[in-house]
Design a protein around this motif. Structure first.
Motif, PDB file in Angstrom:
ATOM      1  N   ARG A  35       0.833  -1.211   0.000  1.00 34.55           N
ATOM      2  CA  ARG A  35       0.000   0.000   0.000  1.00 34.55           C
ATOM      3  C   ARG A  35       0.868   1.262   0.000  1.00 34.55           C
ATOM      4  NH1 ARG A  35      -5.784  -0.806   2.622  1.00 34.55           N
ATOM      5  NH2 ARG A  35      -5.558   1.374   3.256  1.00 34.55           N
ATOM      6  N   ILE A  36       1.954   1.245   0.737  1.00 34.89           N
ATOM      7  CA  ILE A  36       2.851   2.407   0.781  1.00 34.89           C
ATOM      8  C   ILE A  36       3.435   2.679  -0.607  1.00 34.89           C
ATOM      9  CG2 ILE A  36       5.090   3.206   1.647  1.00 34.89           C
ATOM     10  CD1 ILE A  36       4.388   1.816   4.309  1.00 34.89           C
ATOM     11  N   LEU A  37       3.920   1.635  -1.275  1.00 32.45           N
ATOM     12  CA  LEU A  37       4.527   1.822  -2.596  1.00 32.45           C
ATOM     13  C   LEU A  37       3.485   2.279  -3.620  1.00 32.45           C
ATOM     14  CD1 LEU A  37       7.035  -1.185  -2.797  1.00 32.45           C
ATOM     15  CD2 LEU A  37       7.466   1.176  -2.112  1.00 32.45           C
ATOM     16  N   LYS A  38       2.276   1.765  -3.514  1.00 27.94           N
ATOM     17  CA  LYS A  38       1.218   2.218  -4.424  1.00 27.94           C
ATOM     18  C   LYS A  38       0.897   3.690  -4.172  1.00 27.94           C
ATOM     19  CE  LYS A  38      -0.645   0.673  -7.254  1.00 27.94           C
ATOM     20  NZ  LYS A  38      -0.473   0.879  -8.718  1.00 27.94           N
ATOM     21  N   LEU A  39       0.845   4.091  -2.906  1.00 26.28           N
ATOM     22  CA  LEU A  39       0.615   5.506  -2.580  1.00 26.28           C
ATOM     23  C   LEU A  39       1.699   6.399  -3.190  1.00 26.28           C
ATOM     24  CD1 LEU A  39      -0.548   5.712   1.154  1.00 26.28           C
ATOM     25  CD2 LEU A  39      -1.688   6.714  -0.829  1.00 26.28           C
ATOM     26  N   LEU A  40       2.953   5.953  -3.055  1.00 24.55           N
ATOM     27  CA  LEU A  40       4.071   6.747  -3.567  1.00 24.55           C
ATOM     28  C   LEU A  40       3.994   6.919  -5.083  1.00 24.55           C
ATOM     29  CD1 LEU A  40       6.964   5.315  -1.368  1.00 24.55           C
ATOM     30  CD2 LEU A  40       5.994   7.622  -1.261  1.00 24.55           C
ATOM     31  N   GLN A  41       3.339   5.986  -5.758  1.00 26.14           N
ATOM     32  CA  GLN A  41       3.177   6.104  -7.208  1.00 26.14           C
ATOM     33  C   GLN A  41       2.184   7.191  -7.595  1.00 26.14           C
ATOM     34  OE1 GLN A  41       1.996   2.235  -8.688  1.00 26.14           O
ATOM     35  NE2 GLN A  41       4.078   1.745  -9.366  1.00 26.14           N
ATOM     36  N   THR A  77      14.039   0.097  15.223  1.00 25.12           N
ATOM     37  CA  THR A  77      14.886   0.724  14.210  1.00 25.12           C
ATOM     38  C   THR A  77      15.143  -0.204  13.033  1.00 25.12           C
ATOM     39  OG1 THR A  77      15.962   1.976  15.970  1.00 25.12           O
ATOM     40  CG2 THR A  77      17.068   1.922  13.844  1.00 25.12           C
ATOM     41  N   ASP A  78      15.317  -1.490  13.308  1.00 24.15           N
ATOM     42  CA  ASP A  78      15.587  -2.452  12.241  1.00 24.15           C
ATOM     43  C   ASP A  78      14.468  -2.444  11.208  1.00 24.15           C
ATOM     44  OD1 ASP A  78      17.383  -4.912  11.497  1.00 24.15           O
ATOM     45  OD2 ASP A  78      15.329  -5.639  11.334  1.00 24.15           O
ATOM     46  N   ALA A  79      13.212  -2.387  11.689  1.00 29.16           N
ATOM     47  CA  ALA A  79      12.064  -2.347  10.777  1.00 29.16           C
ATOM     48  C   ALA A  79      12.095  -1.064   9.945  1.00 29.16           C
ATOM     49  CB  ALA A  79      10.767  -2.433  11.573  1.00 29.16           C
ATOM     50  N   ALA A  80      12.458   0.060  10.575  1.00 26.02           N
ATOM     51  CA  ALA A  80      12.529   1.338   9.855  1.00 26.02           C
ATOM     52  C   ALA A  80      13.581   1.297   8.760  1.00 26.02           C
ATOM     53  CB  ALA A  80      12.842   2.467  10.848  1.00 26.02           C
ATOM     54  N   GLU A  81      14.717   0.691   9.046  1.00 28.49           N
ATOM     55  CA  GLU A  81      15.794   0.606   8.049  1.00 28.49           C
ATOM     56  C   GLU A  81      15.379  -0.249   6.857  1.00 28.49           C
ATOM     57  OE1 GLU A  81      18.990  -0.821  10.417  1.00 28.49           O
ATOM     58  OE2 GLU A  81      19.528   1.171  11.198  1.00 28.49           O
ATOM     59  N   LYS A  82      14.618  -1.305   7.109  1.00 32.29           N
ATOM     60  CA  LYS A  82      14.143  -2.147   6.001  1.00 32.29           C
ATOM     61  C   LYS A  82      13.161  -1.385   5.115  1.00 32.29           C
ATOM     62  CE  LYS A  82      14.863  -6.725   8.021  1.00 32.29           C
ATOM     63  NZ  LYS A  82      14.231  -7.983   8.466  1.00 32.29           N
ATOM     64  N   ILE A  83      12.282  -0.607   5.747  1.00 34.65           N
ATOM     65  CA  ILE A  83      11.344   0.214   4.969  1.00 34.65           C
ATOM     66  C   ILE A  83      12.117   1.253   4.149  1.00 34.65           C
ATOM     67  CG2 ILE A  83       9.468   1.893   5.123  1.00 34.65           C
ATOM     68  CD1 ILE A  83       8.439  -0.797   5.850  1.00 34.65           C
ATOM     69  N   TRP A  84      13.123   1.853   4.755  1.00 28.47           N
ATOM     70  CA  TRP A  84      13.990   2.823   4.050  1.00 28.47           C
ATOM     71  C   TRP A  84      14.582   2.174   2.802  1.00 28.47           C
ATOM     72  CZ3 TRP A  84      16.266   7.805   5.411  1.00 28.47           C
ATOM     73  CH2 TRP A  84      17.341   8.169   4.595  1.00 28.47           C
ATOM     74  N   ASP A  85      15.192   1.003   2.964  1.00 28.02           N
ATOM     75  CA  ASP A  85      15.817   0.311   1.829  1.00 28.02           C
ATOM     76  C   ASP A  85      14.795   0.000   0.740  1.00 28.02           C
ATOM     77  OD1 ASP A  85      18.249   0.385   3.108  1.00 28.02           O
ATOM     78  OD2 ASP A  85      18.092  -1.644   3.931  1.00 28.02           O
ATOM     79  N   MET A  86      13.597  -0.436   1.156  1.00 28.55           N
ATOM     80  CA  MET A  86      12.561  -0.776   0.178  1.00 28.55           C
ATOM     81  C   MET A  86      12.151   0.458  -0.628  1.00 28.55           C
ATOM     82  SD  MET A  86       8.648  -1.956   0.886  1.00 28.55           S
ATOM     83  CE  MET A  86       8.249  -0.273   1.415  1.00 28.55           C
ATOM     84  N   ILE A  87      11.915   1.580   0.056  1.00 21.62           N
ATOM     85  CA  ILE A  87      11.461   2.794  -0.635  1.00 21.62           C
ATOM     86  C   ILE A  87      12.553   3.338  -1.549  1.00 21.62           C
ATOM     87  CG2 ILE A  87      10.760   5.199  -0.295  1.00 21.62           C
ATOM     88  CD1 ILE A  87       9.273   4.257   2.234  1.00 21.62           C
ATOM     89  N   LYS A  88      13.796   3.348  -1.077  1.00 29.42           N
ATOM     90  CA  LYS A  88      14.892   3.844  -1.915  1.00 29.42           C
ATOM     91  C   LYS A  88      15.118   2.923  -3.117  1.00 29.42           C
ATOM     92  CE  LYS A  88      16.212   7.688  -0.034  1.00 29.42           C
ATOM     93  NZ  LYS A  88      16.112   8.963  -0.800  1.00 29.42           N
ATOM     94  N   GLY A  89      14.896   1.637  -2.942  1.00 22.52           N
ATOM     95  CA  GLY A  89      14.988   0.713  -4.069  1.00 22.52           C
ATOM     96  C   GLY A  89      13.871   0.947  -5.073  1.00 22.52           C
ATOM     97  N   PHE A  90      12.736   1.418  -4.578  1.00 19.92           N
ATOM     98  CA  PHE A  90      11.586   1.711  -5.429  1.00 19.92           C
ATOM     99  C   PHE A  90      11.797   3.004  -6.210  1.00 19.92           C
ATOM    100  CE2 PHE A  90       7.345   3.738  -5.798  1.00 19.92           C
ATOM    101  CZ  PHE A  90       6.741   2.806  -6.629  1.00 19.92           C
TER     102      PHE A  90
END
Length: 777
Positions: free
Chosen positions: A357-363, A378-391
């Motif tokens: 849902r987050i990635l669809k919103l960003l589109q 923090t670990d969860a936040a870093e994974k979300i960061w990596d996912m969004i930057k990869g997107f």
């Protein structure tokens, strides 16, 4: 005449070439087998060595629409049941208290058969070959007839006797003969029907051959132990024959038949962890779902690229997950279910669907909009960061650990309270990025500073004013603690009445929801909240308070504008771990005073795949000797996992050592956690292992997951004569959360006294689902 002579010479030449190849073939496999066994056959092996170390996943039970149209579903269902039958035998062999080597899926090629055997044949795979060192070989073919007729059972049994076990015996004897060993190996053969009880099987009166006995469900363990006891282990060293058979199996597992390839890369544990972990993350084996196709659907076309490139390449999701991704066609609302409260069991895909849902919103969202994530770790936040930057690398993101920053301000002696407030306001005013991730948002709104004006206004008011500058979309993941604290606060404040709730929100998440979704709010803010209500118990709600009759009313009042959606299928944990989690929930409910009310609220836990994975290990450590034994067990486990990670080239994944439960005060619990941390750090340093992540306490790890986890449950300080119901519920809930962190491999270290009722009760709950390891220092 000349043609005949030429043909004979060519034939003789080919025969000589094959004879010359055989010693090279034999020796290369012996060397490969020795390298493998010397690396992984540990001296303290207390039971069988299983190769591979978890049941092989040999088919993908994939039902496409075309498959259903042409009637392939029955075929795939049959394959799945065959696999379950093999797994049943595997689990029995794994738990036999005897030292031998088990090869699950022993195979050879037609080329290998022709090279070694006189009569013509084909390449085959046989279900199980057991090697009793320097003594015997046992072949087992596993059968599961469709239907219960004598004719079908007899046909399966005859095939096992006349073809499969006979061919396996011929190949093994040819292999041994070409080696030229002086040792005499007895070859025994069995046909197993592991899903049929003895009484049912005997009633069929199948004509049984003396050389291939039948093993019924009840007989497998006792009959094999009796067979094993007749063969004495005359040598503790690895013989060439064992090395030869294992080396051949290792190479064939690698799908290689190259006599020049001496060194094997097939790792005992690492590759199994890697393969299973990848399958679970990509939901590749979702297709094992019992209720497919009703339960699964293809990823919606609007999300295909998102899942393919950024969410593990997943192709199928559950119907429950799919409902949460449906897009709205009305107004400014993006999703049909704009604001939702997700109650999902461990591993049900809560975070996965939130990320989609987050990635669809960003589109599609506009420049004046902003995404706010509230995450507990923090670990969860870093994974979300990596996912969004990869997107999309151009998207701006900020991670702000609120607790860390507030305490940093509080501990600065050069600042006044007024200056601290101003600095915090400035920090929030700079949160203009497209995505803001607040870590550990559930801090108290009052009491952080002593300044009266600050107490009156509260930190949260500043934050809310800052966020209102844009249209925000709020995502709250793993909201267990917020619900627990809210319920406790409600119980403490409102027991006397059943009036409309007027809870003063002590936590940022609760504050935001009331100000974004409450009755007085005219423009509602889209909110996603995901929670596993089973994990609410970690925050000690169940320890002193049972489920209140007005709990549903509390949800209705505070979250009235949220659509409640369940997620009930486990797609993260392997089958062995998922079955243990189901049992822990069952035992938890048994001890509740209002079981039926709890059943309505706790999320369902069911299987959506049949990836067997490893058997969970259980080490029982006596309180008096726990210090040395605890360190030795953690060292053994970390060394084994670390070596396996290196062998399988697993680089991006971590191993967790988690102190799951300790009955002491918070101070002593933290002290014990620090002691275990020091043990882990010392082992990593002495053994030169890679850095291992460490979770101080399970409540801080409940949004993290790992391929492998080692759990420590300390029951040493409990009264030996008491097993209070509320305490048992607390321990079971902590076990549930800790075990669910492990996707593939889990070891449990249970510390306590044999005289303790709680220790015995917890061990008895675990034993049917784990492999108990007798450990001695």
């Amino acid at each position: 005449m000349e043609d005949e002579e030429t043909s004979v010479k060519a034939s003789d030449s080919a025969s000589t070439a094959v004879e010359d190849e055989i010693p090279v073939f034999i020796n290369s496999n012996i060397q490969a087998g020795r390298e493998f066994l010397e690396s992984y056959l540990s001296a303290d092996l207390s039971g069988p060595l299983m190769l591979p170390c978890a049941p092989r996943q040999k088919f993908v039970d994939y039902y496409s629409n075309k498959d259903l149209e042409v009637g392939r579903k029955a075929k795939y269902d049959s394959q799945r049941m065959d696999y379950e039958a093999e797994c049943a035998v595997y689990r029995v062999l794994e738990n036999l208290n005897h030292k031998f080597i088990v090869i699950h899926g022993f195979s050879y090629t037609k080329k290998q058969w022709d090279r070694l055997c006189i009569n013509p044949g084909e390449g085959h795979e046989h279900d199980f070959v057991i090697i009793v060192p320097s003594s015997a070989l046992i072949c087992i073919e596993v059968k599961r007839p469709d239907g219960g007729s004598k004719k079908k059972y007899t046909a399966h049994y005859d095939k096992a006797c006349k073809e499969q076990t006979k061919e396996c015996e011929q190949f093994l004897k040819a292999l041994i003969a070409h080696h030229g060993t002086q040792l005499q190996y007895n070859v025994s053969k069995f046909c197993a029907f592991p899903l049929t009880c003895r009484n049912e099987g005997k009633s069929l009166n199948i004509p049984e051959r003396e050389d291939v006995p039948i093993l019924w469900k009840d007989d497998i363990g006792p009959s094999l132990l009796q067979c094993l006891s007749t063969h004495s282990n005359v040598s503790k060293s690895i013989s060439d024959v064992e090395a030869l058979i294992v080396g051949l199996s290792v190479k064939n597992q690698n799908k290689t038949d190259k006599t020049k390839e001496i060194k094997t890369t097939w790792d005992l544990i690492g590759n199994t962890i890697k393969q299973t972990n990848d399958q679970l993350k990509s939901q590749e084996l979702y297709f094992k779902a019992m209720n497919r196709p009703e339960n699964l659907k293809p990823v919606p076309k609007q999300y295909k690229e998102i899942f393919k490139h950024h969410l593990y390449g997943i192709e199928y999701i559950t119907q429950e997950q799919g409902c949460l991704l449906e897009l709205s066609q009305e107004g400014d609302t993006v999703f049909k279910k704009s604001s939702v409260l997700i109650n999902g069991c461990a591993g049900s895909g809560k975070t996965l669907i939130m990320c989609a849902r987050i990635l669809k919103l960003l589109q599609i969202m506009k420049e004046e909009e902003q995404i706010v994530l509230l995450l507990p770790w923090t670990d969860a936040a870093e994974k979300i960061w990596d996912m969004i930057k990869g997107f999309d690398r151009s998207i701006t993101i900020k991670i702000l650990d609120l607790v860390y920053y507030i305490r940093e301000l509080k501990n600065d002696p050069n600042l006044t309270d007024v200056e601290r407030i101003e600095l915090f306001k400035v920090k929030l005013e700079k949160c203009t990025e497209t995505v803001i991730i607040f870590v550990r948002p559930n801090f108290s709104a009052h009491g952080e500073f002593q300044y009266p004006e600050f107490k009156r206004l509260g930190l949260h008011s500043f934050l809310l004013d800052t966020l209102k500058r844009k249209r925000i979309h709020i995502f709250c993941d793993d909201f267990h603690s917020s619900f627990a604290h809210s319920m406790l606060q409600d119980i403490n404040n409102n027991h006397q009445t059943d009036h409309v709730y007027n809870i003063e929100p002590l936590h940022l998440a609760e504050f935001l929801l009331q100000n974004c979704m409450g009755k007085s709010v005219t423009v509602k803010v889209p909110v996603w909240i995901s929670c596993d209500f089973m994990q609410v118990v970690h925050f000690r709600f169940w320890e002193k308070h049972e489920l209140q009759s007005n709990w549903s009313a509390y949800l209705n009042e505070i979250y009235e504008n949220l659509t409640r959606s369940p997620l009930s299928g486990n797609v993260r944990n392997c089958h062995n771990i998922a079955s243990l989690l189901i049992n822990l929930i069952t035992e938890f409910l048994k001890r509740s005073r209002n079981c039926e009310d709890l059943r309505k609220i706790l999320p369902g836990q069911s299987f959506l795949h049949f990836v067997e994975g490893f058997a969970t290990k259980l080490y029982c450590v006596n309180t008096q000797a726990y210090k040395n034994n605890l360190e030795n067990i953690i060292r053994k486990e970390l060394k084994m996992i670390s070596l396996s990670y290196q062998a399988a080239n697993i680089r991006s994944e971590k191993v967790a050592v988690i102190p799951v439960y300790s009955p002491e005060s918070t101070f002593n619990r933290i002290k014990r956690s620090k002691n275990i941390r020091l043990i882990v750090e010392n082992i990593a340093k002495v053994e030169r292992l890679p850095n291992m992540p460490f979770c101080d306490f399970v409540m801080y790890a409940n949004s993290m997951e790992f391929p492998c986890a080692i759990l420590v449950i300390d029951l040493s300080h409990h009264s030996p004569i008491s097993a209070e119901r509320s305490t048992m519920m607390q321990i079971l809930s902590c076990l549930y959360s800790g075990i669910s962190r492990a996707r593939v491999y889990c070891s449990i270290i249970l510390i306590g006294s044999e005289k303790s009722l709680i220790f015995k009760e917890i061990r008895d709950i675990l034993l049917p689902h784990v492999n108990e390891i007798k450990f001695s220092s």
